[in-house]
Design a protein around this motif. Sequence first.
Motif, PDB file in Angstrom:
ATOM      1  N   LYS A  61      -1.592   0.734   0.898  1.00 15.77           N
ATOM      2  CA  LYS A  61      -2.222   1.252   2.117  1.00 15.77           C
ATOM      3  C   LYS A  61      -1.494   0.748   3.361  1.00 15.77           C
ATOM      4  CE  LYS A  61      -5.599   3.379   0.035  1.00 15.77           C
ATOM      5  NZ  LYS A  61      -5.608   4.859   0.005  1.00 15.77           N
ATOM      6  N   LEU A  62      -0.878  -0.426   3.214  1.00 19.16           N
ATOM      7  CA  LEU A  62      -0.256  -1.076   4.355  1.00 19.16           C
ATOM      8  C   LEU A  62       0.729  -2.120   3.839  1.00 19.16           C
ATOM      9  CD1 LEU A  62      -0.447  -1.521   7.511  1.00 19.16           C
ATOM     10  CD2 LEU A  62      -2.116  -3.308   7.000  1.00 19.16           C
ATOM     11  N   PHE A  63       1.865  -2.251   4.526  1.00 19.52           N
ATOM     12  CA  PHE A  63       2.828  -3.300   4.190  1.00 19.52           C
ATOM     13  C   PHE A  63       2.769  -4.368   5.277  1.00 19.52           C
ATOM     14  CE2 PHE A  63       7.109  -5.172   4.527  1.00 19.52           C
ATOM     15  CZ  PHE A  63       7.179  -5.745   3.257  1.00 19.52           C
ATOM     16  N   VAL A  64       2.662  -5.629   4.850  1.00 19.67           N
ATOM     17  CA  VAL A  64       2.550  -6.747   5.797  1.00 19.67           C
ATOM     18  C   VAL A  64       3.749  -7.667   5.621  1.00 19.67           C
ATOM     19  CG1 VAL A  64       1.080  -8.578   6.674  1.00 19.67           C
ATOM     20  CG2 VAL A  64       0.049  -6.622   5.536  1.00 19.67           C
ATOM     21  N   PHE A  65       4.416  -7.976   6.733  1.00 15.47           N
ATOM     22  CA  PHE A  65       5.617  -8.814   6.689  1.00 15.47           C
ATOM     23  C   PHE A  65       5.460  -9.952   7.702  1.00 15.47           C
ATOM     24  CE2 PHE A  65      10.407  -9.255   6.834  1.00 15.47           C
ATOM     25  CZ  PHE A  65      10.555  -9.514   5.478  1.00 15.47           C
ATOM     26  N   PRO A  66       4.947 -11.118   7.253  1.00 15.50           N
ATOM     27  CA  PRO A  66       4.609 -12.194   8.191  1.00 15.50           C
ATOM     28  C   PRO A  66       5.728 -13.214   8.433  1.00 15.50           C
ATOM     29  CG  PRO A  66       3.753 -12.715   6.019  1.00 15.50           C
ATOM     30  CD  PRO A  66       4.474 -11.390   5.886  1.00 15.50           C
ATOM     31  N   SER A  67       6.949 -12.883   8.103  1.00 16.20           N
ATOM     32  CA  SER A  67       8.054 -13.838   8.106  1.00 16.20           C
ATOM     33  C   SER A  67       8.290 -14.490   9.475  1.00 16.20           C
ATOM     34  CB  SER A  67       9.336 -13.141   7.646  1.00 16.20           C
ATOM     35  OG  SER A  67      10.385 -14.074   7.517  1.00 16.20           O
ATOM     36  N   LEU A  68       8.679 -15.763   9.430  1.00 12.63           N
ATOM     37  CA  LEU A  68       9.005 -16.507  10.637  1.00 12.63           C
ATOM     38  C   LEU A  68      10.484 -16.394  10.992  1.00 12.63           C
ATOM     39  CD1 LEU A  68       7.085 -19.816   9.780  1.00 12.63           C
ATOM     40  CD2 LEU A  68       6.306 -17.972  11.288  1.00 12.63           C
ATOM     41  N   TYR A  69      11.311 -16.084   9.990  1.00 14.82           N
ATOM     42  CA  TYR A  69      12.756 -16.071  10.244  1.00 14.82           C
ATOM     43  C   TYR A  69      13.432 -15.086   9.305  1.00 14.82           C
ATOM     44  CZ  TYR A  69      17.334 -17.926  11.623  1.00 14.82           C
ATOM     45  OH  TYR A  69      18.598 -18.066  12.129  1.00 14.82           O
ATOM     46  N   GLU A  70      14.085 -14.091   9.877  1.00 14.46           N
ATOM     47  CA  GLU A  70      14.844 -13.106   9.118  1.00 14.46           C
ATOM     48  C   GLU A  70      16.144 -12.814   9.852  1.00 14.46           C
ATOM     49  OE1 GLU A  70      14.103 -11.593   6.166  1.00 14.46           O
ATOM     50  OE2 GLU A  70      12.232 -12.744   6.022  1.00 14.46           O
ATOM     51  N   GLY A  71      17.239 -12.759   9.101  1.00 18.27           N
ATOM     52  CA  GLY A  71      18.496 -12.348   9.697  1.00 18.27           C
ATOM     53  C   GLY A  71      18.498 -10.852   9.977  1.00 18.27           C
ATOM     54  N   PHE A  72      17.767 -10.111   9.149  1.00 15.22           N
ATOM     55  CA  PHE A  72      17.610  -8.666   9.339  1.00 15.22           C
ATOM     56  C   PHE A  72      16.189  -8.265   8.971  1.00 15.22           C
ATOM     57  CE2 PHE A  72      17.843  -4.178   8.231  1.00 15.22           C
ATOM     58  CZ  PHE A  72      18.569  -3.666   9.290  1.00 15.22           C
ATOM     59  N   GLY A  73      15.883  -8.217   7.684  1.00 17.68           N
ATOM     60  CA  GLY A  73      14.542  -7.827   7.251  1.00 17.68           C
ATOM     61  C   GLY A  73      14.525  -6.410   6.711  1.00 17.68           C
ATOM     62  N   ILE A  74      14.960  -6.252   5.449  1.00 17.00           N
ATOM     63  CA  ILE A  74      15.034  -4.926   4.831  1.00 17.00           C
ATOM     64  C   ILE A  74      13.674  -4.388   4.369  1.00 17.00           C
ATOM     65  CG2 ILE A  74      15.974  -3.660   2.842  1.00 17.00           C
ATOM     66  CD1 ILE A  74      18.536  -5.278   3.120  1.00 17.00           C
ATOM     67  N   PRO A  75      12.765  -5.217   3.820  1.00 17.46           N
ATOM     68  CA  PRO A  75      11.512  -4.668   3.280  1.00 17.46           C
ATOM     69  C   PRO A  75      10.704  -3.778   4.224  1.00 17.46           C
ATOM     70  CG  PRO A  75      11.811  -6.893   2.481  1.00 17.46           C
ATOM     71  CD  PRO A  75      12.895  -6.662   3.494  1.00 17.46           C
ATOM     72  N   LEU A 117      11.787  -1.658   6.334  1.00 17.04           N
ATOM     73  CA  LEU A 117      12.437  -0.350   6.303  1.00 17.04           C
ATOM     74  C   LEU A 117      12.162   0.365   4.983  1.00 17.04           C
ATOM     75  CD1 LEU A 117      15.954  -1.052   7.899  1.00 17.04           C
ATOM     76  CD2 LEU A 117      13.819  -0.373   9.022  1.00 17.04           C
ATOM     77  N   GLU A 118      12.177  -0.384   3.884  1.00  8.45           N
ATOM     78  CA  GLU A 118      11.864   0.214   2.579  1.00  8.45           C
ATOM     79  C   GLU A 118      10.454   0.789   2.586  1.00  8.45           C
ATOM     80  OE1 GLU A 118      14.660  -2.682  -0.257  1.00  8.45           O
ATOM     81  OE2 GLU A 118      12.516  -3.100  -0.038  1.00  8.45           O
ATOM     82  N   ALA A 119       9.519   0.034   3.149  1.00  7.90           N
ATOM     83  CA  ALA A 119       8.137   0.512   3.221  1.00  7.90           C
ATOM     84  C   ALA A 119       8.051   1.775   4.076  1.00  7.90           C
ATOM     85  CB  ALA A 119       7.241  -0.584   3.803  1.00  7.90           C
ATOM     86  N   GLN A 120       8.709   1.778   5.217  1.00 10.77           N
ATOM     87  CA  GLN A 120       8.664   2.943   6.110  1.00 10.77           C
ATOM     88  C   GLN A 120       9.243   4.181   5.443  1.00 10.77           C
ATOM     89  OE1 GLN A 120      10.702   1.297   9.579  1.00 10.77           O
ATOM     90  NE2 GLN A 120       8.753   1.009  10.630  1.00 10.77           N
ATOM     91  N   ALA A 121      10.328   4.002   4.701  1.00  8.87           N
ATOM     92  CA  ALA A 121      10.935   5.141   4.006  1.00  8.87           C
ATOM     93  C   ALA A 121       9.989   5.731   2.974  1.00  8.87           C
ATOM     94  CB  ALA A 121      12.238   4.710   3.338  1.00  8.87           C
ATOM     95  N   CYS A 122       9.072   4.912   2.478  1.00  2.00           N
ATOM     96  CA  CYS A 122       8.096   5.373   1.475  1.00  2.00           C
ATOM     97  C   CYS A 122       6.801   5.863   2.107  1.00  2.00           C
ATOM     98  CB  CYS A 122       7.799   4.239   0.486  1.00  2.00           C
ATOM     99  SG  CYS A 122       9.211   3.761  -0.529  1.00  2.00           S
ATOM    100  N   GLY A 123       6.783   5.964   3.429  1.00  4.50           N
ATOM    101  CA  GLY A 123       5.595   6.475   4.111  1.00  4.50           C
ATOM    102  C   GLY A 123       4.477   5.475   4.218  1.00  4.50           C
ATOM    103  N   CYS A 124       4.806   4.185   4.138  1.00  2.00           N
ATOM    104  CA  CYS A 124       3.791   3.136   4.206  1.00  2.00           C
ATOM    105  C   CYS A 124       3.822   2.512   5.602  1.00  2.00           C
ATOM    106  CB  CYS A 124       4.073   2.071   3.151  1.00  2.00           C
ATOM    107  SG  CYS A 124       2.844   0.748   3.085  1.00  2.00           S
ATOM    108  N   PRO A 125       2.692   2.496   6.332  1.00  2.00           N
ATOM    109  CA  PRO A 125       2.669   1.873   7.663  1.00  2.00           C
ATOM    110  C   PRO A 125       2.907   0.368   7.557  1.00  2.00           C
ATOM    111  CG  PRO A 125       0.442   2.436   6.968  1.00  2.00           C
ATOM    112  CD  PRO A 125       1.364   3.020   5.949  1.00  2.00           C
ATOM    113  N   VAL A 126       3.471  -0.214   8.623  1.00  2.75           N
ATOM    114  CA  VAL A 126       3.883  -1.614   8.594  1.00  2.75           C
ATOM    115  C   VAL A 126       3.241  -2.393   9.733  1.00  2.75           C
ATOM    116  CG1 VAL A 126       5.859  -3.201   8.792  1.00  2.75           C
ATOM    117  CG2 VAL A 126       6.105  -1.044   7.520  1.00  2.75           C
ATOM    118  N   VAL A 127       2.681  -3.564   9.391  1.00  4.29           N
ATOM    119  CA  VAL A 127       2.335  -4.568  10.399  1.00  4.29           C
ATOM    120  C   VAL A 127       3.253  -5.752  10.148  1.00  4.29           C
ATOM    121  CG1 VAL A 127      -0.040  -3.857  10.817  1.00  4.29           C
ATOM    122  CG2 VAL A 127       0.434  -5.453   8.982  1.00  4.29           C
ATOM    123  N   CYS A 128       3.735  -6.352  11.223  1.00  7.63           N
ATOM    124  CA  CYS A 128       4.918  -7.193  11.080  1.00  7.63           C
ATOM    125  C   CYS A 128       4.909  -8.336  12.093  1.00  7.63           C
ATOM    126  CB  CYS A 128       6.125  -6.279  11.306  1.00  7.63           C
ATOM    127  SG  CYS A 128       7.723  -7.026  11.157  1.00  7.63           S
TER     128      CYS A 128
END
Length: 362
Positions: free
Chosen positions: A265-279, A281-292
Amino acid sequence: MCKKIAIDFRMHKASGIGTYIKGLLPFLTEKFEVILLGTEAEIREYAWSKNIKILECGREIYSLDEQICLSVKIPKCDIFWSPHYNIPILPIRAKFRAVTIHDAFHLAFYDSLNFMQKMYAKMIFNQALSRSDVVFSVSEFSRSEILKYTKTDKNIFVVPNAIDEGRFNNRYDSAVLEAAAREYKLPENFILFVGNVKPHKNLKNLLFALEKTELNLVIVGKRDGFITSDSDILEIIEKNNLTERIFFTGYVKDADIAAIYNLAKLFVFPSLYEGFGIPPLEAQACGCPVVCSNAASLPEVCGDSVLYFDPHNVEDIRNKIQAVLNDENLRNELCVKGFENIKRFSWERSAKQIIEIMEKLR
């Protein structure tokens, strides 16, 4: 004349770095004579590897053995490319060296390392910069972090990551999705976390945020791996009565990860440090809304296509999750923006940038 380029391919199964080299290689093989260092049996599983020369070098990352193996195995070539900062220190037979430094995590979180890790990180990081003719990174954030912590005067080329849209999309048949739900014993409604349990991934605060909700959380990864890496995670789950609402998938086949994104229903990405952060984008490509999280490179990568929260503020994490789940219009808006956002990234475009830079090495 076609340049001969040797590439350290041993980290092809690592989440971020593996995605990076596997995404770029099909395009590099069209332009260069590519030689890969790694384990032949594993590399031959990839369709594009049919006509590629492979030099056996399955040594452990960050070890003395890898240094010896790389020095001995790297052939005479135009360019040797390390897709991670663990470059060969000993002499090699390449005219030029290239390295990709994805982030400056080991320097930014220097105090969290043990003595040996500190010694290795500082030494090898500086060696990677000083010995390499070309330095790539994956975001402006990472570039700025490298410059901040090393004071290097090297020109760092920013070439962003991307995703495999052939695999990550929302065109999966319902039967495929139902099969994935059964295989991994997924609940009917869930939010999703994809990542490891390293402290900077901030899974703890996500778990605390779920305490006052009735939400189910699916964590893509092995439960044992999460628990043995950080016993506090199990303690948080048990003390906060989350046992019935946290689902560890265990090992997930590459072909099934996209199906799980589609089911969430929703992808949650609570990371404190990412050089990029691919997940995200993967979620968005699959039509999954993202909170980040609004930290590090994530605003650069996600733009206005996600709902941001302060990763240090448990209540903010909880409120933003609930806001999206309770507002169908907001969910739809984030999905539309997500599809637009992923158009900014392409492995083909990134490979063209790298090829152009490498072809200029004379």
